[in-house]
Design a protein around this motif. Structure first.
Motif, mmCIF file in Angstrom:
data_model
loop_
_atom_site.group_PDB
_atom_site.id
_atom_site.type_symbol
_atom_site.label_atom_id
_atom_site.label_comp_id
_atom_site.label_asym_id
_atom_site.label_seq_id
_atom_site.Cartn_x
_atom_site.Cartn_y
_atom_site.Cartn_z
ATOM 1 N N VAL A 165 0.843 -1.189 0.000
ATOM 2 C CA VAL A 165 0.000 0.000 0.000
ATOM 3 C C VAL A 165 0.883 1.245 0.000
ATOM 4 O O VAL A 165 0.743 2.127 -0.844
ATOM 5 N N GLN A 166 1.804 1.311 0.941
ATOM 6 C CA GLN A 166 2.769 2.415 1.001
ATOM 7 C C GLN A 166 4.017 2.024 0.195
ATOM 8 O O GLN A 166 4.293 0.844 -0.002
ATOM 9 N N PRO A 167 4.776 3.001 -0.295
ATOM 10 C CA PRO A 167 5.979 2.666 -1.072
ATOM 11 C C PRO A 167 6.922 1.774 -0.280
ATOM 12 O O PRO A 167 7.208 2.033 0.886
ATOM 13 N N ARG A 168 7.408 0.726 -0.934
ATOM 14 C CA ARG A 168 8.302 -0.200 -0.236
ATOM 15 C C ARG A 168 9.718 0.332 -0.110
ATOM 16 O O ARG A 168 10.436 -0.001 0.821
ATOM 17 N N ARG A 169 10.117 1.129 -1.071
ATOM 18 C CA ARG A 169 11.505 1.594 -1.072
ATOM 19 C C ARG A 169 11.527 3.116 -0.955
ATOM 20 O O ARG A 169 10.711 3.810 -1.557
ATOM 21 N N THR A 170 12.475 3.600 -0.178
ATOM 22 C CA THR A 170 12.560 5.041 0.050
ATOM 23 C C THR A 170 14.012 5.435 0.287
ATOM 24 O O THR A 170 14.886 4.579 0.463
ATOM 25 N N LEU A 171 14.241 6.729 0.282
ATOM 26 C CA LEU A 171 15.549 7.292 0.644
ATOM 27 C C LEU A 171 15.407 7.997 1.982
ATOM 28 O O LEU A 171 14.536 8.860 2.146
ATOM 29 N N VAL A 172 16.256 7.639 2.931
ATOM 30 C CA VAL A 172 16.208 8.227 4.264
ATOM 31 C C VAL A 172 17.501 9.005 4.496
ATOM 32 O O VAL A 172 18.599 8.435 4.508
ATOM 33 N N VAL A 173 17.353 10.310 4.682
ATOM 34 C CA VAL A 173 18.504 11.202 4.841
ATOM 35 C C VAL A 173 18.842 11.339 6.322
ATOM 36 O O VAL A 173 17.960 11.584 7.153
ATOM 37 N N ASP A 174 20.109 11.195 6.635
ATOM 38 C CA ASP A 174 20.595 11.390 8.002
ATOM 39 C C ASP A 174 20.744 12.890 8.248
ATOM 40 O O ASP A 174 21.557 13.558 7.607
ATOM 41 N N MET A 265 4.185 19.321 2.523
ATOM 42 C CA MET A 265 3.765 19.046 3.889
ATOM 43 C C MET A 265 4.725 18.026 4.472
ATOM 44 O O MET A 265 4.916 16.948 3.912
ATOM 45 N N VAL A 266 5.371 18.409 5.569
ATOM 46 C CA VAL A 266 6.347 17.564 6.238
ATOM 47 C C VAL A 266 5.783 17.163 7.595
ATOM 48 O O VAL A 266 5.139 17.962 8.275
ATOM 49 N N PHE A 267 6.010 15.909 7.980
ATOM 50 C CA PHE A 267 5.544 15.383 9.258
ATOM 51 C C PHE A 267 6.748 15.004 10.111
ATOM 52 O O PHE A 267 7.775 14.566 9.584
ATOM 53 N N ALA A 268 6.600 15.165 11.412
ATOM 54 C CA ALA A 268 7.704 14.865 12.325
ATOM 55 C C ALA A 268 7.179 14.175 13.578
ATOM 56 O O ALA A 268 6.173 14.593 14.157
ATOM 57 N N LEU A 269 7.858 13.130 13.963
ATOM 58 C CA LEU A 269 7.637 12.451 15.232
ATOM 59 C C LEU A 269 9.034 12.059 15.695
ATOM 60 O O LEU A 269 9.507 10.967 15.424
ATOM 61 N N ALA A 270 9.692 13.011 16.345
ATOM 62 C CA ALA A 270 11.107 12.858 16.664
ATOM 63 C C ALA A 270 11.377 11.484 17.302
ATOM 64 O O ALA A 270 10.610 11.036 18.148
ATOM 65 N N PRO A 271 12.462 10.823 16.820
ATOM 66 C CA PRO A 271 13.550 11.353 15.984
ATOM 67 C C PRO A 271 13.375 11.129 14.478
ATOM 68 O O PRO A 271 14.367 11.108 13.745
ATOM 69 N N ARG A 272 12.134 10.958 13.998
ATOM 70 C CA ARG A 272 11.906 10.670 12.581
ATOM 71 C C ARG A 272 11.052 11.771 11.949
ATOM 72 O O ARG A 272 10.218 12.382 12.621
ATOM 73 N N SER A 273 11.249 11.989 10.649
ATOM 74 C CA SER A 273 10.396 12.914 9.913
ATOM 75 C C SER A 273 10.177 12.361 8.510
ATOM 76 O O SER A 273 10.967 11.546 8.016
ATOM 77 N N TRP A 274 9.088 12.834 7.867
ATOM 78 C CA TRP A 274 8.673 12.308 6.576
ATOM 79 C C TRP A 274 8.167 13.419 5.675
ATOM 80 O O TRP A 274 7.396 14.283 6.112
ATOM 81 N N TYR A 275 8.566 13.371 4.423
ATOM 82 C CA TYR A 275 8.022 14.248 3.392
ATOM 83 C C TYR A 275 6.942 13.461 2.661
ATOM 84 O O TYR A 275 7.239 12.535 1.913
ATOM 85 N N PHE A 276 5.671 13.833 2.881
ATOM 86 C CA PHE A 276 4.570 13.074 2.287
ATOM 87 C C PHE A 276 4.029 13.715 1.010
ATOM 88 O O PHE A 276 3.814 13.037 0.020
ATOM 89 N N CYS A 306 14.560 15.806 15.165
ATOM 90 C CA CYS A 306 14.544 14.655 14.253
ATOM 91 C C CYS A 306 15.962 14.346 13.768
ATOM 92 O O CYS A 306 16.777 15.251 13.570
ATOM 93 N N GLU A 307 16.206 13.066 13.579
ATOM 94 C CA GLU A 307 17.515 12.602 13.136
ATOM 95 C C GLU A 307 17.479 12.038 11.726
ATOM 96 O O GLU A 307 18.534 11.846 11.109
ATOM 97 N N THR A 308 16.279 11.728 11.226
ATOM 98 C CA THR A 308 16.143 11.205 9.870
ATOM 99 C C THR A 308 15.042 11.966 9.141
ATOM 100 O O THR A 308 14.081 12.436 9.752
ATOM 101 N N TYR A 309 15.198 12.055 7.831
ATOM 102 C CA TYR A 309 14.219 12.702 6.962
ATOM 103 C C TYR A 309 13.934 11.737 5.828
ATOM 104 O O TYR A 309 14.798 11.452 4.997
ATOM 105 N N ASP A 310 12.717 11.203 5.826
ATOM 106 C CA ASP A 310 12.312 10.174 4.873
ATOM 107 C C ASP A 310 11.692 10.854 3.653
ATOM 108 O O ASP A 310 10.658 11.517 3.761
ATOM 109 N N LEU A 311 12.304 10.653 2.494
ATOM 110 C CA LEU A 311 11.805 11.258 1.263
ATOM 111 C C LEU A 311 10.601 10.526 0.681
ATOM 112 O O LEU A 311 10.045 10.948 -0.329
ATOM 113 N N TRP A 312 10.216 9.436 1.280
ATOM 114 C CA TRP A 312 8.921 8.774 1.088
ATOM 115 C C TRP A 312 8.617 8.374 -0.349
ATOM 116 O O TRP A 312 7.751 8.916 -1.017
#
Length: 380
Positions: A165-174, A265-276, A306-312
């Motif tokens: 349902v959600q993308p299986r592969r993503t890029l996660v930036v430190d 729109m960017v979401f954050a739930l430290a230490p993670r964040s996501w660009y949706f 946040c320590e990671t930024y998920d390009l989703w």
């Protein structure tokens, strides 16, 4: 559905073992229904987990409820400590087939503790069947590894027939290092474009509530240009109204001389964040506003711990294939890979969506309907 009832799915305590239990094999845990997990306790649990995800927060269930879904939460407790659980979303299926139970980016559990996971899945089964579900579809926030796949198969889950349902592969930036180091990990052209945008007068600011319609207009223009589907404007408005006051999301707008030319729109739930969600128009594209926009989103997330930024979401291919084909393809997520790759990041693949049939005959009918729709969509 979010109250304080202590109604249990099972009578009496259940023994569990594993390192989740501070008291060892003799520890006692009690499975409680979704109603036993209070909203604040649940969100604290999700935020504290290494596999915690914004799609498992109470606010996400509230968002989905406004658009036809319902939800339940199931928790596995060790005494008064919540050690595993899942928030289930339910959607009624057509033709009286029943409902589909879907756990986005969950359950949250120690998958190495087979006994505890088995108890949790039994509880999820009970909640799913009580809501008329024909299948329990889960999407654990787990890396795609043989051990994780085997753990799911041992619990009678099988890969969903038509992918994740959600993308299986993503890029996660430190984004833990300082800003200069984060920049240096990017492609040189991306660094150049970020700085170019600033020199060319692009300004990025946080949107106010009255700016949400502008973001929706940008999304609509992007969808028309790219011929892809988006949610109704009310969906993004509701998401903003729910998450922004908690400081769990922001809409950022890139402007040139006061004109909004891009937004995200960017979401954050430290230490993670996501660009949706992201959008842009053709005006002033040569000024590279989307590059500065992503950089400011990373800075916003970093400022919130946040320590990671998920390009989703990137194409579901390995790094070699991605690098070989991205200049030639623009279908699906290939169209955004060229842009996202410039920000660096680790390429991560999840285990995807797995189904456990609750009503086998109706589930087969449902799969048949999906197969027919899939063939019709791909017919010449």
């Amino acid at each position: 559905m979010m109250g304080h009832s202590k109604r249990a799915l099972f009578d009496g305590p259940i023994s569990i073992s594993g390192h989740n239990s501070p008291q060892g094999d003799a520890a006692i845990a009690t499975l409680r229904s979704d109603l036993s997990v209070e909203t604040d306790a649940w969100d604290h649990f999700v935020a504290s987990r290494p596999d915690g995800h914004v799609l498992q927060t109470s606010l996400w269930a509230t968002l989905k409820k406004a658009f036809g879904w319902s939800s339940k939460r199931v928790g596995l407790w060790n005494g008064d400590q919540l050690v595993a659980g899942a928030q289930i979303l339910f959607r009624r299926l057509p033709a009286g087939l029943g409902t589909l139970a879907y756990v986005p980016k969950g359950p949250l559990a120690d998958w190495a503790d087979a006994e505890a996971c088995a108890h949790l899945v039994t509880a999820l089964d009970g909640a799913a069947r009580a809501s008329g579900a024909i299948a329990l579809s889960i999407e654990p926030n787990l890396e795609d590894m043989a051990s994780n796949r085997e753990a799911l198969r041992a619990l009678s889950f099988r890969p969903a027939p038509f992918g994740a349902v959600q993308p299986r592969r993503t890029l996660v930036v430190d984004i833990k290092p300082d800003e200069d180091e984060i920049m240096m990990a990017m492609k040189s052209k991306t660094r150049y474009n970020i700085r170019l945008a600033g020199r060319k007068g692009v300004v990025v600011r946080e949107a106010a509530p009255e700016d949400v319609p502008t973001f929706n207009e940008l999304l609509a223009a992007t969808a028309d240009r790219g011929d892809f589907g988006i949610h109704a404007p009310s969906y993004y408005t509701k998401a903003y109204e729910l998450f922004a006051p908690r400081d769990w999301a922001r809409i950022l707008l890139a402007e040139v001389e006061g004109q909004a030319v891009a937004g995200l729109m960017v979401f954050a739930l430290a230490p993670r964040s996501w660009y949706f969600y992201g959008a842009s128009i053709d005006a002033h594209r040569e000024k590279m506003p989307t590059y500065l926009l992503q950089w400011e989103a990373m800075r916003w997330a970093k400022a919130r711990g946040c320590e990671t930024y998920d390009l989703w979401g990137v194409p579901d291919a390995d790094r070699e294939a991605l690098e070989e084909q991205f200049t030639e393809r623009s279908d699906g997520l290939w169209g955004v890979y060229r842009f996202k790759r410039g920000f660096g990041g680790d390429l991560v693949r999840s285990v995807g969506t797995w189904d456990r049939a609750e009503a086998p005959i109706r589930y087969l009918l449902y799969r048949g309907a999906l197969s027919l729709r899939h063939r019709l969509r791909n017919a010449d």
